[in-house]
Write an enzyme that holds these catalytic residues in place. Structure first.
Site, PDB file in Angstrom:
ATOM      1  N   CYS A   1       0.846  -1.187   0.000  1.00  0.00           N
ATOM      2  CA  CYS A   1       0.000   0.000   0.000  1.00  0.00           C
ATOM      3  C   CYS A   1       0.882   1.237   0.000  1.00  0.00           C
ATOM      4  O   CYS A   1       1.415   1.630   1.038  1.00  0.00           O
ATOM      5  CB  CYS A   1      -0.921  -0.010   1.219  1.00  0.00           C
ATOM      6  SG  CYS A   1      -2.027   1.386   1.185  1.00  0.00           S
ATOM      7  N   GLY A   2       1.021   1.844  -1.183  1.00  0.00           N
ATOM      8  CA  GLY A   2       1.935   2.975  -1.318  1.00  0.00           C
ATOM      9  C   GLY A   2       1.451   4.206  -0.582  1.00  0.00           C
ATOM     10  O   GLY A   2       2.230   4.875   0.106  1.00  0.00           O
ATOM     11  N   HIS A   3       0.158   4.483  -0.690  1.00  0.00           N
ATOM     12  CA  HIS A   3      -0.354   5.693   0.004  1.00  0.00           C
ATOM     13  C   HIS A   3      -0.160   5.527   1.501  1.00  0.00           C
ATOM     14  O   HIS A   3       0.137   6.496   2.220  1.00  0.00           O
ATOM     15  CB  HIS A   3      -1.820   5.961  -0.369  1.00  0.00           C
ATOM     16  CG  HIS A   3      -2.827   5.362   0.556  1.00  0.00           C
ATOM     17  ND1 HIS A   3      -3.298   4.080   0.430  1.00  0.00           N
ATOM     18  CD2 HIS A   3      -3.439   5.897   1.640  1.00  0.00           C
ATOM     19  CE1 HIS A   3      -4.168   3.839   1.399  1.00  0.00           C
ATOM     20  NE2 HIS A   3      -4.276   4.917   2.151  1.00  0.00           N
TER      21      HIS A   3
ATOM     22  N   ASP B   1      -9.736   3.691  -4.952  1.00  0.00           N
ATOM     23  CA  ASP B   1      -8.656   4.463  -4.348  1.00  0.00           C
ATOM     24  C   ASP B   1      -8.864   5.941  -4.674  1.00  0.00           C
ATOM     25  O   ASP B   1      -9.045   6.306  -5.838  1.00  0.00           O
ATOM     26  CB  ASP B   1      -7.307   3.981  -4.905  1.00  0.00           C
ATOM     27  CG  ASP B   1      -6.140   4.477  -4.064  1.00  0.00           C
ATOM     28  OD1 ASP B   1      -5.073   3.827  -4.121  1.00  0.00           O
ATOM     29  OD2 ASP B   1      -6.298   5.496  -3.353  1.00  0.00           O
TER      30      ASP B   1
ATOM     31  N   GLY C   1      -0.111   4.338  -4.882  1.00  0.00           N
ATOM     32  CA  GLY C   1       1.357   4.250  -4.902  1.00  0.00           C
ATOM     33  C   GLY C   1       1.865   2.934  -5.464  1.00  0.00           C
ATOM     34  O   GLY C   1       2.811   2.904  -6.268  1.00  0.00           O
ATOM     35  N   SER C   2       1.228   1.819  -5.088  1.00  0.00           N
ATOM     36  CA  SER C   2       1.698   0.524  -5.626  1.00  0.00           C
ATOM     37  C   SER C   2       1.314   0.393  -7.100  1.00  0.00           C
ATOM     38  O   SER C   2       1.978  -0.297  -7.875  1.00  0.00           O
ATOM     39  CB  SER C   2       1.105  -0.624  -4.810  1.00  0.00           C
ATOM     40  OG  SER C   2      -0.320  -0.536  -4.780  1.00  0.00           O
TER      41      SER C   2
HETATM   42  O1  HY3 Z   1      -1.550   3.464  -2.748  1.00  0.00           O
HETATM   43  C1  HY3 Z   1      -1.657   2.249  -2.746  1.00  0.00           C
HETATM   44  O2  HY3 Z   1      -0.804   1.454  -3.191  1.00  0.00           O
HETATM   45  C2  HY3 Z   1      -2.914   1.681  -2.080  1.00  0.00           C
HETATM   46  N1  HY3 Z   1      -4.016   2.597  -1.999  1.00  0.00           N
HETATM   47  C3  HY3 Z   1      -5.257   1.770  -1.910  1.00  0.00           C
HETATM   48  C4  HY3 Z   1      -4.941   0.581  -2.757  1.00  0.00           C
HETATM   49  C5  HY3 Z   1      -3.436   0.381  -2.650  1.00  0.00           C
HETATM   50  O3  HY3 Z   1      -3.181  -0.667  -1.721  1.00  0.00           O
END
Ligand code: HY3
Length: 362
Positions: A112-114, A277, A282-283
């Site tokens: 989970c990038g965020h 999202d 981020g991922s």
């Molecule tokens: O930013 C991300 O990677 C995450 N945001 C919600 C779904 C991903 O896991």
């Protein structure tokens, strides 16, 4: 009895004797929420010394009690269909500030990038990572994610962290390109599959007769979810090193602008159970960069801007290093964005509440 004005010794409401009292720190990155439980904050999730994070994630997924607490935190009335969380625990990696189990409306993800953009700040501000004695500057913070250790870099002014954070991903790679899948309601559709700590299917929304920026969110969610189910059924995904991450997490619909440009490229990520999202993901940015690099559409250190078509928020991404991941040619991707605190919460429950473990509207 005098009215209670705010938190104090008697602030908690009547609750189940011995029931959960869960304190959380609330954050967001690019509009995507993150509900954080600090290490030791969730009864039953303690990581015995040395227990690998992936074993803890398997325990979380297998335990009805722990899954009930996930639903209590993520689902209505305390959360909602699109709520996201990070349950922090001790990591077996000495360099990690914490281990992170990422949870959402359906279960637990691999990356989970965020959340990493949020947790790098929280680790410094809440003492999970001692700030440097040298005072102000950029501080490396390692977050141990199910996909592996992710090194983030947060600014520190001597008292608190700053909102802009960047991280270096785990090795990211293209898993399949120009894969044709049969999608009920949409016919034969060509997608790419790439890994950025989580596996996503990618295609431009126009291949589904939609526009990522102007179509109704409902239509984008329905289409992306149909693609995810089709890819899950028709493509066997595997990771050369970590079997726990070998699953299709979601589908990212794009504006098709995959060749390098200084202009932002728009996308929307639909993952888990039709969860949207709010951030550029981020991922997902990591996996998109890996795909664009694989196709020769970008070079190392070329920065691209990714805009969430749901909120307009921006992350940047650039491939910074070529690596191998098993037999895959892979890249390390640097993703940057801003994260912010929105408050804290405390959640309790009453034994006779028929909805005590939450609910989701279908
Ligand atoms: O930013 C991300 O990677 C995450 N945001 C919600 C779904 C991903 O896991």
């Amino acid at each position: 009895m005098a009215a209670r004005a705010g938190p104090g010794a008697d602030w908690l409401p009547p609750r189940a004797p011995g029931g959960p009292v869960i304190h959380t720190v609330e954050m967001h990155a690019g509009g995507e929420p993150l509900r954080v439980v600090l290490p030791g904050g969730l009864a039953g999730l303690e990581a015995p010394e040395g227990l690998p994070l992936l074993a803890l994630r398997r325990r979380l997924l297998a335990s009805p009690e722990l899954d009930g607490l996930r639903r209590l935190l993520m689902h209505e009335p305390r959360g909602h269909r699109d709520m996201y969380g990070a349950l922090l625990a001790r990591s077996e990696l000495p360099e990690a500030a914490a281990g992170a189990l990422f949870v959402h409306n359906e279960g637990a993800s691999s990356m989970c990038g965020h959340a990493v953009l949020c947790l790098a700040r929280l680790a410094l501000d809440y003492g999970l990572r001692r700030p440097p004695p040298a005072g102000p500057g950029e501080v490396p913070v390692t977050i141990h994610c199910p996909c592996g250790p992710v090194v983030a870099f947060a600014s520190w002014d001597g008292r608190r962290s700053g909102s802009r954070v960047r991280f270096h991903s785990v090795p990211a790679f293209a898993a399949a390109t120009d894969l044709t899948v049969d999608v009920p309601g949409y016919g034969k559709v060509v997608v790419d599959v790439a890994y950025g700590g989580a596996f996503y299917a990618f295609l431009s929304a126009e291949r589904l007769g939609l526009d990522v920026s102007s179509s109704k969110i409902r239509d984008l969610v329905d289409a992306a979810s149909a693609v995810t189910e089709a890819v899950k059924a028709q493509f066997k995904v595997c990771h050369p090193l970590i079997k726990d991450v070998a699953f299709i997490y979601g589908t990212i619909l794009t504006d098709g602008k995959d060749a390098f440009s200084d202009e932002p490229t728009n996308n929307i990520c639909v993952f888990a159970d039709a969860q949207v999202d709010r951030s550029p993901t981020g991922s997902g940015v990591t996996a998109r960069i890996a795909l664009q690099y694989h196709k020769g559409l970008i070079q190392l250190d070329q920065t691209r801007v990714f805009r969430s078509s749901s909120t307009g928020s921006l992350f940047t991404g650039k491939a910074v290093k070529e690596v191998k991941c098993g037999d895959h040619n892979a890249v390390i991707v640097e993703v940057s964005g801003e994260s912010f605190y929105t408050g804290t919460s405390t959640f309790t429950m009453e034994d006779d509440d028929p909805l005590k473990y939450g609910f989701l509207l279908k």
